[in-house]
Design an enzyme around this catalytic site. Structure first.
Site, PDB file in Angstrom:
ATOM      1  N   VAL A 193       0.898  -0.924   0.470  1.00 39.52           N
ATOM      2  CA  VAL A 193       0.491  -0.119  -0.190  1.00 39.52           C
ATOM      3  C   VAL A 193       0.916   1.240  -0.110  1.00 39.52           C
ATOM      4  CG1 VAL A 193      -1.484   1.806   1.599  1.00 39.52           C
ATOM      5  CG2 VAL A 193      -2.043  -0.930   1.077  1.00 39.52           C
ATOM      6  N   PRO A 194       0.866   2.364  -1.039  1.00 40.42           N
ATOM      7  CA  PRO A 194       1.891   2.787  -1.594  1.00 40.42           C
ATOM      8  C   PRO A 194       1.769   4.362  -0.958  1.00 40.42           C
ATOM      9  CG  PRO A 194       0.925   2.650  -3.457  1.00 40.42           C
ATOM     10  CD  PRO A 194      -0.489   2.247  -2.518  1.00 40.42           C
ATOM     11  N   CYS A 195       2.532   3.829   0.325  1.00 39.16           N
ATOM     12  CA  CYS A 195       1.976   5.753   0.917  1.00 39.16           C
ATOM     13  C   CYS A 195       3.954   6.013   0.787  1.00 39.16           C
ATOM     14  CB  CYS A 195       2.211   5.624   2.831  1.00 39.16           C
ATOM     15  SG  CYS A 195       3.760   3.692   3.718  1.00 39.16           S
ATOM     16  N   HIS A 196       4.809   5.364   0.357  1.00 37.96           N
ATOM     17  CA  HIS A 196       5.769   6.221   0.127  1.00 37.96           C
ATOM     18  C   HIS A 196       5.623   6.844  -1.504  1.00 37.96           C
ATOM     19  CE1 HIS A 196       5.488   2.570  -2.614  1.00 37.96           C
ATOM     20  NE2 HIS A 196       6.075   3.253  -3.416  1.00 37.96           N
TER      21      HIS A 196
END
Lengths: 158, 218
Positions: free
Chosen positions: B178-181
């Site tokens: 889950v791409p919080c970056h």
């Protein structure tokens, strides 16, 4: 914080293996080891105190060894009895003489030796497992070692 | 007659040696692997995990029957993470290759530039309420794109909650997948990251220029 079950397997897996291996042949030992940890995993969330996890696991292993021996020998036995004659894989082992000597021990002595010297249980706990008193468990372990020494010496002069 | 050169201590030492598996480590590994399989078959494997090697360091991945529940960086200390999972989800935690294979494979593909979107079921039981709404939105930010904390706050209908969005991102239980970056500051600087700023920079660089841009045909 609760310990992940994997940590118990890593920490105590080898001890349980040694006990199973001392009391059963290799295939039966594998089955008893698996059965022990599957049962422990099932009961683990309800385990109240983590103070004596090794004792808890070895107790489960003792019952699994008895079950496994009963299954293999097929002959019905009174509960609490350890197997009479484990089937060692003589051809591929170095410690054959010692194993033969271990096989030859009376069941209580063999159990007492395994639980005392391989699992490091207290004589009180061993007494509970072998359905005898603490003093009798202590005697069985001492007699077992003395007997092993005698047969071992005979089999392996050095 | 044989004299007593063998002591009780030697007998005990030999006994311990004899009753160990011939190939100690390998035998134990086989037993553990078999145990994880049986635990899974009997519905006793509540949390399965493994460590996956990656260009941003070893990642711990943990899976429940509901899906991927945790991805943790080395910085978070994997032992602590496992103890927290044992406390908050279930102590029935075992290392298992079988149950974590899909995650490990897709992470490998992602890091080698062959995957742009994860096809995994995610179990968000570790996050609730507002944070969960933020985390759920993050999967809509596509590979290679970025969004500001302010834009995420607007997207979930709470434009004033910019700081809270930042906090939610830093508590993402399943980073990378889950791409919080992909959430950065409005001024273009990258902002904080649970795996360390370097890891965030590396992930954004990977997505800007994947190592193997030619996708396999078909």
């Amino acid at each position: 914080m609760v310990r992940p079950f994997e940590e118990l397997v890593v920490e105590h897996g080898p001890v349980v293996w040694r006990v199973c291996r001392a009391l059963l042949g290799p295939d039966d030992a594998e089955d008893a080891w698996s059965e022990t940890f599957v049962s422990a995993l099932r009961a683990y969330p309800d385990l109240r105190s983590e103070s004596n996890v090794r004792g808890w696991l070895v107790t489960i292993a003792h019952h699994k060894v008895v079950d496994q021996a009963r299954r293999t020998n097929r002959a019905p036995r009174p509960s609490g009895d350890l197997p009479d004659i484990p089937t060692w894989d003589h051809q591929h082992d170095d410690g054959v003489e010692l194993r033969t000597a271990l096989e030859a021990l009376p069941t209580k002595q063999r159990g007492a030796v395994a639980y005392r010297y391989l699992a490091d249980l207290s004589y009180f706990d061993i007494g509970v497992l072998l359905q005898s008193s603490e003093a009798a468990a202590r005697r069985s372990a001492a007699d077992g070692i003395a007997n092993l020494r005698k047969t071992y010496l005979k089999g392996a002069p050095r | 007659m044989i004299t007593g050169t063998v002591t009780d201590g030697q007998v005990i030492a030999d006994l311990t040696a004899t009753c160990t598996a011939p190939d100690g480590a390998g035998e134990m590994e086989a037993l553990r692997s078999r145990l994880a399989g049986r635990a899974d078959d009997e519905g006793l494997l509540d949390v399965a995990y493994r460590i996956v090697d990656s260009p941003i360091g070893p990642l711990l991945v943990a899976v429940t029957p509901q899906g991927l529940v945790r991805v943790a960086f080395e910085l978070e200390d994997h032992e602590t993470v496992l103890a927290r999972l044992a406390t908050s989800i279930s102590p029935r935690v075992l290392r298992s290759g079988r149950r974590t294979d899909a995650v490990a494979r897709q992470l490998d593909e992602y890091f080698s530039g062959r995957r742009r979107r994860f096809d995994l079921t995610v179990d968000l039981q570790l996050v609730r309420g507002f944070r969960r709404a933020v985390i759920s939105h993050l999967s809509d930010i596509s590979f290679g794109a970025t969004e500001s904390y302010a834009a995420v706050a607007r997207a979930i209908g709470n434009p004033a909650a910019v700081r809270a969005v930042g906090s939610a991102c830093s508590h993402n239980p399943v980073p990378v997948v889950v791409p919080c970056h992909r959430v950065v500051r409005s001024d273009g600087t990258i902002g904080q990251y649970l795996g360390g700023a370097e890891a965030k920079v590396a992930l954004l660089a990977l997505e800007a220029a994947p190592p193997d841009r030619g996708m396999p045909g078909g």
